[in-house]
Design a protein around this motif. Structure first.
Motif, PDB file in Angstrom:
ATOM      1  N   ILE A   1     -23.337  -0.082  31.945  1.00  0.00           N
ATOM      2  CA  ILE A   1     -23.977   0.083  30.647  1.00  0.00           C
ATOM      3  C   ILE A   1     -23.927   1.544  30.211  1.00  0.00           C
ATOM      4  O   ILE A   1     -23.623   1.853  29.056  1.00  0.00           O
ATOM      5  CB  ILE A   1     -25.428  -0.436  30.691  1.00  0.00           C
ATOM      6  N   ASP A   2     -24.218   2.462  31.128  1.00  0.00           N
ATOM      7  CA  ASP A   2     -24.134   3.903  30.843  1.00  0.00           C
ATOM      8  C   ASP A   2     -23.848   4.595  32.164  1.00  0.00           C
ATOM      9  O   ASP A   2     -24.757   5.063  32.843  1.00  0.00           O
ATOM     10  CB  ASP A   2     -25.441   4.409  30.226  1.00  0.00           C
ATOM     11  N   ARG A   3     -22.583   4.636  32.521  1.00  0.00           N
ATOM     12  CA  ARG A   3     -22.204   5.076  33.861  1.00  0.00           C
ATOM     13  C   ARG A   3     -22.635   6.509  34.170  1.00  0.00           C
ATOM     14  O   ARG A   3     -22.927   6.846  35.313  1.00  0.00           O
ATOM     15  CB  ARG A   3     -20.679   4.955  34.024  1.00  0.00           C
ATOM     16  N   GLY A   4     -22.709   7.351  33.148  1.00  0.00           N
ATOM     17  CA  GLY A   4     -23.106   8.737  33.381  1.00  0.00           C
ATOM     18  C   GLY A   4     -24.573   8.902  33.710  1.00  0.00           C
ATOM     19  O   GLY A   4     -24.966   9.903  34.316  1.00  0.00           O
ATOM     20  N   MET A   5     -25.393   7.920  33.336  1.00  0.00           N
ATOM     21  CA  MET A   5     -26.837   8.051  33.495  1.00  0.00           C
ATOM     22  C   MET A   5     -27.460   6.998  34.399  1.00  0.00           C
ATOM     23  O   MET A   5     -28.584   7.161  34.869  1.00  0.00           O
ATOM     24  CB  MET A   5     -27.506   7.968  32.117  1.00  0.00           C
ATOM     25  N   SER A   6     -26.748   5.887  34.651  1.00  0.00           N
ATOM     26  CA  SER A   6     -27.375   4.772  35.359  1.00  0.00           C
ATOM     27  C   SER A   6     -26.333   3.960  36.122  1.00  0.00           C
ATOM     28  O   SER A   6     -25.146   3.965  35.772  1.00  0.00           O
ATOM     29  CB  SER A   6     -28.102   3.868  34.349  1.00  0.00           C
ATOM     30  N   VAL A   7     -26.803   3.249  37.161  1.00  0.00           N
ATOM     31  CA  VAL A   7     -25.918   2.340  37.897  1.00  0.00           C
ATOM     32  C   VAL A   7     -26.038   0.915  37.354  1.00  0.00           C
ATOM     33  O   VAL A   7     -25.439  -0.013  37.905  1.00  0.00           O
ATOM     34  CB  VAL A   7     -26.256   2.342  39.409  1.00  0.00           C
ATOM     35  N   ALA A   8     -26.798   0.727  36.258  1.00  0.00           N
ATOM     36  CA  ALA A   8     -27.005  -0.608  35.694  1.00  0.00           C
ATOM     37  C   ALA A   8     -25.685  -1.200  35.204  1.00  0.00           C
ATOM     38  O   ALA A   8     -24.861  -0.507  34.599  1.00  0.00           O
ATOM     39  CB  ALA A   8     -28.012  -0.544  34.544  1.00  0.00           C
ATOM     40  N   THR A   9     -25.490  -2.483  35.480  1.00  0.00           N
ATOM     41  CA  THR A   9     -24.266  -3.175  35.079  1.00  0.00           C
ATOM     42  C   THR A   9     -24.613  -4.479  34.369  1.00  0.00           C
ATOM     43  O   THR A   9     -25.748  -4.951  34.443  1.00  0.00           O
ATOM     44  CB  THR A   9     -23.400  -3.506  36.306  1.00  0.00           C
ATOM     45  N   GLN A  10     -23.615  -5.045  33.696  1.00  0.00           N
ATOM     46  CA  GLN A  10     -23.800  -6.362  33.099  1.00  0.00           C
ATOM     47  C   GLN A  10     -22.462  -7.083  33.042  1.00  0.00           C
ATOM     48  O   GLN A  10     -21.419  -6.464  32.844  1.00  0.00           O
ATOM     49  CB  GLN A  10     -24.389  -6.262  31.696  1.00  0.00           C
ATOM     50  N   PRO A  11     -22.469  -8.399  33.248  1.00  0.00           N
ATOM     51  CA  PRO A  11     -21.227  -9.168  33.133  1.00  0.00           C
ATOM     52  C   PRO A  11     -20.908  -9.444  31.662  1.00  0.00           C
ATOM     53  O   PRO A  11     -21.808  -9.681  30.861  1.00  0.00           O
ATOM     54  CB  PRO A  11     -21.543 -10.466  33.881  1.00  0.00           C
ATOM     55  N   THR A  12     -19.638  -9.382  31.318  1.00  0.00           N
ATOM     56  CA  THR A  12     -19.181  -9.683  29.960  1.00  0.00           C
ATOM     57  C   THR A  12     -18.247 -10.878  30.016  1.00  0.00           C
ATOM     58  O   THR A  12     -17.243 -10.851  30.727  1.00  0.00           O
ATOM     59  CB  THR A  12     -18.448  -8.481  29.337  1.00  0.00           C
ATOM     60  N   VAL A  13     -18.592 -11.919  29.277  1.00  0.00           N
ATOM     61  CA  VAL A  13     -17.760 -13.117  29.192  1.00  0.00           C
ATOM     62  C   VAL A  13     -17.586 -13.459  27.716  1.00  0.00           C
ATOM     63  O   VAL A  13     -18.246 -12.890  26.851  1.00  0.00           O
ATOM     64  CB  VAL A  13     -18.397 -14.317  29.935  1.00  0.00           C
ATOM     65  N   CYS A  14     -16.719 -14.408  27.423  1.00  0.00           N
ATOM     66  CA  CYS A  14     -16.552 -14.871  26.047  1.00  0.00           C
ATOM     67  C   CYS A  14     -17.860 -15.493  25.583  1.00  0.00           C
ATOM     68  O   CYS A  14     -18.470 -16.290  26.293  1.00  0.00           O
ATOM     69  CB  CYS A  14     -15.409 -15.877  25.945  1.00  0.00           C
ATOM     70  N   MET A  15     -18.288 -15.142  24.370  1.00  0.00           N
ATOM     71  CA  MET A  15     -19.553 -15.639  23.842  1.00  0.00           C
ATOM     72  C   MET A  15     -19.391 -16.960  23.088  1.00  0.00           C
ATOM     73  O   MET A  15     -20.365 -17.570  22.689  1.00  0.00           O
ATOM     74  CB  MET A  15     -20.180 -14.588  22.924  1.00  0.00           C
ATOM     75  N   HIS A  16     -18.150 -17.405  22.863  1.00  0.00           N
ATOM     76  CA  HIS A  16     -17.870 -18.678  22.192  1.00  0.00           C
ATOM     77  C   HIS A  16     -18.628 -18.780  20.858  1.00  0.00           C
ATOM     78  O   HIS A  16     -19.565 -19.558  20.705  1.00  0.00           O
ATOM     79  CB  HIS A  16     -18.193 -19.855  23.125  1.00  0.00           C
ATOM     80  N   CYS A  17     -18.187 -17.960  19.909  1.00  0.00           N
ATOM     81  CA  CYS A  17     -18.852 -17.827  18.610  1.00  0.00           C
ATOM     82  C   CYS A  17     -18.901 -19.160  17.857  1.00  0.00           C
ATOM     83  O   CYS A  17     -17.923 -19.895  17.809  1.00  0.00           O
ATOM     84  CB  CYS A  17     -18.130 -16.788  17.756  1.00  0.00           C
ATOM     85  N   GLU A  18     -20.068 -19.408  17.243  1.00  0.00           N
ATOM     86  CA  GLU A  18     -20.280 -20.637  16.470  1.00  0.00           C
ATOM     87  C   GLU A  18     -20.330 -20.384  14.966  1.00  0.00           C
ATOM     88  O   GLU A  18     -19.880 -21.208  14.177  1.00  0.00           O
ATOM     89  CB  GLU A  18     -21.594 -21.308  16.904  1.00  0.00           C
ATOM     90  N   ASP A  19     -20.909 -19.249  14.555  1.00  0.00           N
ATOM     91  CA  ASP A  19     -21.054 -18.969  13.125  1.00  0.00           C
ATOM     92  C   ASP A  19     -21.022 -17.460  12.905  1.00  0.00           C
ATOM     93  O   ASP A  19     -21.974 -16.769  13.259  1.00  0.00           O
ATOM     94  CB  ASP A  19     -22.374 -19.553  12.613  1.00  0.00           C
TER      95      ASP A  19
END
Length: 216
Positions: free
Chosen positions: A50-68
């Motif tokens: 998420i902010d590699r310079g300030m934190s080790v926090a991560t998140q997975p990114t996948v296709c959001m399968h947009c509806e509208d």
């Protein structure tokens, strides 16, 4: 970027719930995704800092399968290589149709599609449709040890998990409703920056600052 609660009637359709607060950056989801038969050996899940310079926090990114609006990637495909299933899963580009124009890459509001230069093909998560169409979990959700990626329907989530599932993301005046949900902390207040600035000025006393000297 503002994320809001969906204001429509929910139906019991199983989908992905992404909870960044649970992600530990182990990349089990990436390893599991490589086992998917439609893109064997290559992961369509990305674990981002998420902010590699300030934190080790991560998140997975996948296709959001947009509806509208319905799948911007599919809308801009000139050869209809990207198909959408009746239950709203946006498929990866069909190899026999894809011409490598990359319109889908530029149109995606979440930056998900990958373009394979050698194969001249757009690739992305298709929610493990070979599994989910048979009521099985996607590989990434099956492997995630902390359930940062969780698969089920909205009612199951509300009965079993904590957090606020959100599936409307706003970019200025443009909003996108997705099949996949982000999970935010409960009762997270929406901040109005303009009001906060006015309050801060009022607390200072509303004193006007002297104009800076200008040398002519």
């Amino acid at each position: 970027m503002i994320i809001e609660q969906r204001g429509l009637l929910r139906v019991a359709i199983k989908t992905m719930f992404i909870d960044p607060s649970r992600c530990i950056g182990c990349r089990s989801c990436e390893a599991a995704c490589r086992e998917c038969d439609s893109h064997k050996g290559e992961s369509m899940v990305m674990v981002d800092f998420i902010d590699r310079g300030m934190s080790v926090a991560t998140q997975p990114t996948v296709c959001m399968h947009c509806e509208d609006p319905v799948a911007p990637c599919a809308q801009v495909c000139p050869v209809m290589a990207i198909q959408i299933t009746p239950d709203g899963v946006v498929q990866m580009a069909e190899p026999s149709r894809c011409i490598g124009c990359r319109n889908c890459v530029y149109a995606c509001p979440f930056g998900v599609p990958k373009f394979d230069i050698k194969a001249r093909l757009m690739k992305k998560c298709n929610l493990c449709y070979d599994r989910t169409s048979q009521d099985l979990k996607p590989w990434c959700a099956q492997a995630c040890p902390t359930q940062a990626l969780w698969y089920g329907d909205y009612e199951e989530f509300m009965n079993q998990r904590e957090g606020q599932p959100i599936n409307v993301t706003s970019y200025g005046t443009q909003s996108v409703r997705t099949r996949v949900y982000w999970v935010l902390p409960e009762e997270m207040p929406r901040l109005n920056i303009a009001d906060l600035l006015q309050e801060a000025r009022a607390e200072v006393g509303g004193e006007q600052q002297e104009e800076a000297w200008v040398l002519s």
